[in-house]
Design an enzyme around this catalytic site. Structure first.
Site, PDB file in Angstrom:
ATOM      1  N   ASP A 173       0.821  -1.207   0.000  1.00  0.00           N
ATOM      2  CA  ASP A 173       0.000   0.000   0.000  1.00  0.00           C
ATOM      3  C   ASP A 173       0.859   1.263   0.000  1.00  0.00           C
ATOM      4  O   ASP A 173       0.746   2.122   0.864  1.00  0.00           O
ATOM      5  CB  ASP A 173      -0.923  -0.023   1.225  1.00  0.00           C
ATOM      6  CG  ASP A 173      -1.920   1.128   1.206  1.00  0.00           C
ATOM      7  OD1 ASP A 173      -2.299   1.567   0.101  1.00  0.00           O
ATOM      8  OD2 ASP A 173      -2.310   1.604   2.293  1.00  0.00           O
ATOM      9  N   GLU A 423       4.042  -7.829   7.343  1.00  0.00           N
ATOM     10  CA  GLU A 423       2.707  -8.405   7.157  1.00  0.00           C
ATOM     11  C   GLU A 423       2.688  -9.601   6.201  1.00  0.00           C
ATOM     12  O   GLU A 423       1.857  -9.669   5.285  1.00  0.00           O
ATOM     13  CB  GLU A 423       1.714  -7.335   6.706  1.00  0.00           C
ATOM     14  CG  GLU A 423       1.499  -6.253   7.757  1.00  0.00           C
ATOM     15  CD  GLU A 423       0.308  -5.362   7.469  1.00  0.00           C
ATOM     16  OE1 GLU A 423      -0.186  -5.364   6.320  1.00  0.00           O
ATOM     17  OE2 GLU A 423      -0.126  -4.650   8.398  1.00  0.00           O
ATOM     18  N   TYR A 478      -5.112  -2.452  13.863  1.00  0.00           N
ATOM     19  CA  TYR A 478      -5.932  -1.280  13.552  1.00  0.00           C
ATOM     20  C   TYR A 478      -7.335  -1.410  14.145  1.00  0.00           C
ATOM     21  O   TYR A 478      -8.321  -1.066  13.491  1.00  0.00           O
ATOM     22  CB  TYR A 478      -5.994  -1.092  12.037  1.00  0.00           C
ATOM     23  CG  TYR A 478      -4.658  -0.687  11.431  1.00  0.00           C
ATOM     24  CD1 TYR A 478      -4.268   0.638  11.402  1.00  0.00           C
ATOM     25  CD2 TYR A 478      -3.785  -1.642  10.926  1.00  0.00           C
ATOM     26  CE1 TYR A 478      -3.046   1.020  10.869  1.00  0.00           C
ATOM     27  CE2 TYR A 478      -2.555  -1.275  10.391  1.00  0.00           C
ATOM     28  CZ  TYR A 478      -2.197   0.054  10.374  1.00  0.00           C
ATOM     29  OH  TYR A 478      -0.979   0.438   9.847  1.00  0.00           O
ATOM     30  N   GLU A 514       2.702  -1.015  14.003  1.00  0.00           N
ATOM     31  CA  GLU A 514       1.795  -0.141  13.248  1.00  0.00           C
ATOM     32  C   GLU A 514       0.491  -0.003  14.010  1.00  0.00           C
ATOM     33  O   GLU A 514      -0.096  -0.999  14.438  1.00  0.00           O
ATOM     34  CB  GLU A 514       1.488  -0.693  11.849  1.00  0.00           C
ATOM     35  CG  GLU A 514       2.612  -0.589  10.847  1.00  0.00           C
ATOM     36  CD  GLU A 514       2.180  -1.038   9.447  1.00  0.00           C
ATOM     37  OE1 GLU A 514       0.959  -1.000   9.160  1.00  0.00           O
ATOM     38  OE2 GLU A 514       3.051  -1.435   8.664  1.00  0.00           O
TER      39      GLU A 514
END
Length: 631
Positions: A173, A423, A478, A514
């Site tokens: 991303d 990831e 997240y 993150e």
């Protein structure tokens, strides 16, 4: 004796070019002729490149021009310039080095191919002595290919549209910037020369222990000297491998860097044949129980995942942004960052060395997860690791990249940990078979630094297949953004259960690599409204409350330092907006909240009381610049 990192064999050992008593260095940055490869530009190395375009080096080429075709080009582009070899280099070996070519590079001197390298974030060089003449010029042509495939790191796929356009798809991303984003150098070495230097440090009481090893193009006598910051010699030795002691050593510490110089000299009798200086700091790194120790003292990471990303330049290295970004890190109270998701320019690590900023150095292995693609696109699930997806070719490319990153960065005191992937599908079958050999390789290359990887949301303490192989658990989460969006109370409960599960399952130190929420600057709300600046503050506060309740927690890296460009997508508004700073480095409200939390910690873990105090004062802190100006 402290274990020494090993390194790839051969001449191209990635030792950074430096001007010394026996070496000279010419920078080839500037405006180069530029063209896309098409029917009219096929073999530009055979003559002058016919193009009206010029491109600056270093920079990515994608955002320089108004032509959409250039920005969307998939395949080779060509750079060309004329270069001169200084006439004083007669009798010397002449080398050409490219600090990076994203993602594949071919280098031609006049009509001759002298170098070919795959991998967009590590340097490569060529001995061009036989192809150039001191005192004369030569035509230098560089081809750069931006294609990503299942056999590259990072991976991707190429497709062809119905109208015949080649299109690149990738799984990370951030925008696939390409070109010559770092410097190009011409430099000289003596016929007999130093090819590699490795430094590993330890501490015994007040004495610094420096294990060193030197490799040369030919076997010859080696002398080494250690100089302190004033240039005073503090110790010396003879031999290509040895141990030096520095009495009353000054340590390299987070926030208080101190650097020594290791001066390496090749001798013919008492005559100097070659000289090379490597800067180093004396410090130790260790994981003990659930603590991360630097110089034997517990260290708590505060900082960010970052990107090499600025307007117009793309991933082009820029010293002005380098200085300003580090100033912002200092202002906000950050002591560290992760080189997400690729190794950064060497100048960045050198700056961190000099200023005491701690670095988690990450490879370019991002996107090894087909589950993410399925979640974002609705494409049916494919196994990430299989003969038809990421396989032995991908693993071999990953291994070679790992060798190059460690060979390049092994002597930097700022680098305290290697992150070998971001990831990956560590929850899927085949993950252990893919990663276990890479972990073994990394430990062979450098047994002195801990290893980590950043775990994706799909990988939990219940299904992750590789966490036990690593020293530190770095978790990307997240809750409150992609999951339980806008519901921070529920997010807090799930986050705490998740984090405690990892600690109980593996008994290792854990950090958040993150966590963040997209935020549009100037968007405000009195409620917890996603995309508002207040929601970003509340989101971070919620995470911090959880971190401070878990003893094994060793750090927090917010995603992201600054907004950055991504590929096209309806869930992105001109890129990823999770930055605490805008893309042009203006602070959002969350930057002031983080400053209230981090300033003054000096590597110590925050307490729950400090967290509550920071939350209560975050609104007031936003007024600080105006108040200071009034004073």
């Amino acid at each position: 004796m402290t274990p020494r990192p090993s390194h790839p064999t051969g001449e191209n050992t990635l030792l950074k070019p430096r001007s010394t008593l026996t070496r000279e260095l010419v920078n080839l940055d500037g405006l180069w002729r530029f063209a896309l490869e098409d029917a009219n530009v096929r073999e530009p190395w055979t003559g002058a490149l016919v193009s009206k375009l010029e491109a600056p080096v270093p920079s990515s080429y994608n955002d320089l021009f108004a032509d959409q075709q250039i920005r969307d080009h998939v395949g080779w582009v060509w750079y060309q310039r004329t270069a001169w070899v200084p006439r004083g280099w007669s009798g010397e070996r002449v080398f050409l080095r490219l600090d990076a070519a994203t993602h594949e590079g071919k280098v031609y001197v006049n009509d001759v191919l002298v170098a070919h390298h795959v991998g967009g974030y590590t340097p490569f060089e060529a001995d061009i002595t036989e192809h150039v003449t001191p005192g004369a010029d030569f035509r230098l042509t560089v081809g750069v290919n931006n294609e990503l495939t299942r056999a590259t790191i990072p991976p991707g796929t190429i497709s062809v549209s119905q109208d015949g356009r080649r299109q690149q798809t990738y799984l990370h991303d951030f925008y696939n910037y390409a070109g010559l984003a770092r410097s190009v150098w011409l430099y000289s070495k003596p016929e007999r020369h130093i090819t590699d230097v490795t430094i590993v440090t330890g501490i015994i009481g007040r004495t610094g222990v420096v294990d060193y090893s030197v490799e040369a193009s030919q076997e010859t006598k080696v002398r080494v000297r250690v100089l302190d910051a004033t240039g005073r010699e503090v110790t010396n030795a003879v031999g290509s491998v040895g141990t030096l002691s520095i009495e009353d050593v000054l340590l390299w510490r987070p926030g208080a860097a101190y650097l020594y110089d290791l001066v390496v000299e090749l001798l013919d009798g008492e005559d100097m044949v070659d000289s090379y200086t490597e800067h180093f700091g004396v410090r130790t790194v260790e994981v003990r129980g659930t603590d991360f120790l630097i110089n034997g003292e517990p260290f708590y990471f505060t900082g960010f995942g970052k990107h090499e990303d600025t307007a117009v330049r793309g991933k082009g290295h820029d010293n002005a942004y380098l200085v300003h970004d580090f100033q912002l890190l200092d202002w906000v109270g950050a002591n560290s960052f992760r080189t997400s998701h690729y190794p950064y320019a060497e100048e960045v690590l050198e700056f961190a060395d000099r200023h005491g900023i701690v670095v988690v150095d990450e490879t370019a292995a991002v996107g090894l997860n087909l589950g993410v693609q399925g979640g974002l696109t609705g494409i049916g699930p494919q196994p990430t690791f299989s003969p038809d997806t990421f396989n032995h070719e991908t693993q071999a490319a990953h291994a070679q990249h790992l060798r190059e990153v460690i060979a390049r960065d092994k002597n930097h005191p700022s680098v305290v940990m290697w992150s070998i992937a971001n990831e990956p599908a560590s929850n899927e079958d085949g993950a252990r078979e893919f990663f276990e050999p890479l972990v073994k390789l990394a430990r062979q290359l450098d047994p002195t630094r801990p290893l980590t990887y950043a775990a994706v949301m799909f990988a939990t303490f219940q299904n992750d297949k590789i966490a036990d192989l690593f020293d530190v658990l770095s978790i990307n989460r997240y809750y409150g953004w992609y999951v339980f969006t806008g519901d921070l109370k529920t997010a807090e409960q799930y986050l705490e259960r998740d984090m405690r599960g990892w600690v109980e399952a593996f008994g290792k130190p854990i950090m958040m690599s993150e966590y963040g929420a997209d935020t549009m600057p100037g968007q405000h709300s009195i409620w917890d409204m996603p995309w508002s600046e207040e929601y970003q503050q509340s989101f971070l506060d919620m995470n911090h409350r959880v971190f401070d309740r878990i003893d094994a927690f060793i750090g927090e890296h917010v995603w992201n330092f600054a907004d950055f460009q991504t590929s096209n997508g309806i869930h992105r508004v001109d890129g990823n907006r999770k930055g605490v700073f805008t893309r042009d480095r203006k602070p959002k409200a969350a930057a002031h909240s983080l400053r209230a939390r981090w300033t003054g910690l000096n590597g110590a873990k925050p307490t729950e009381g400090q967290t509550k105090a920071a939350e209560n004062t975050s609104t007031d802190v936003r007024a600080e610049p105006a108040l200071e100006g009034a004073k």
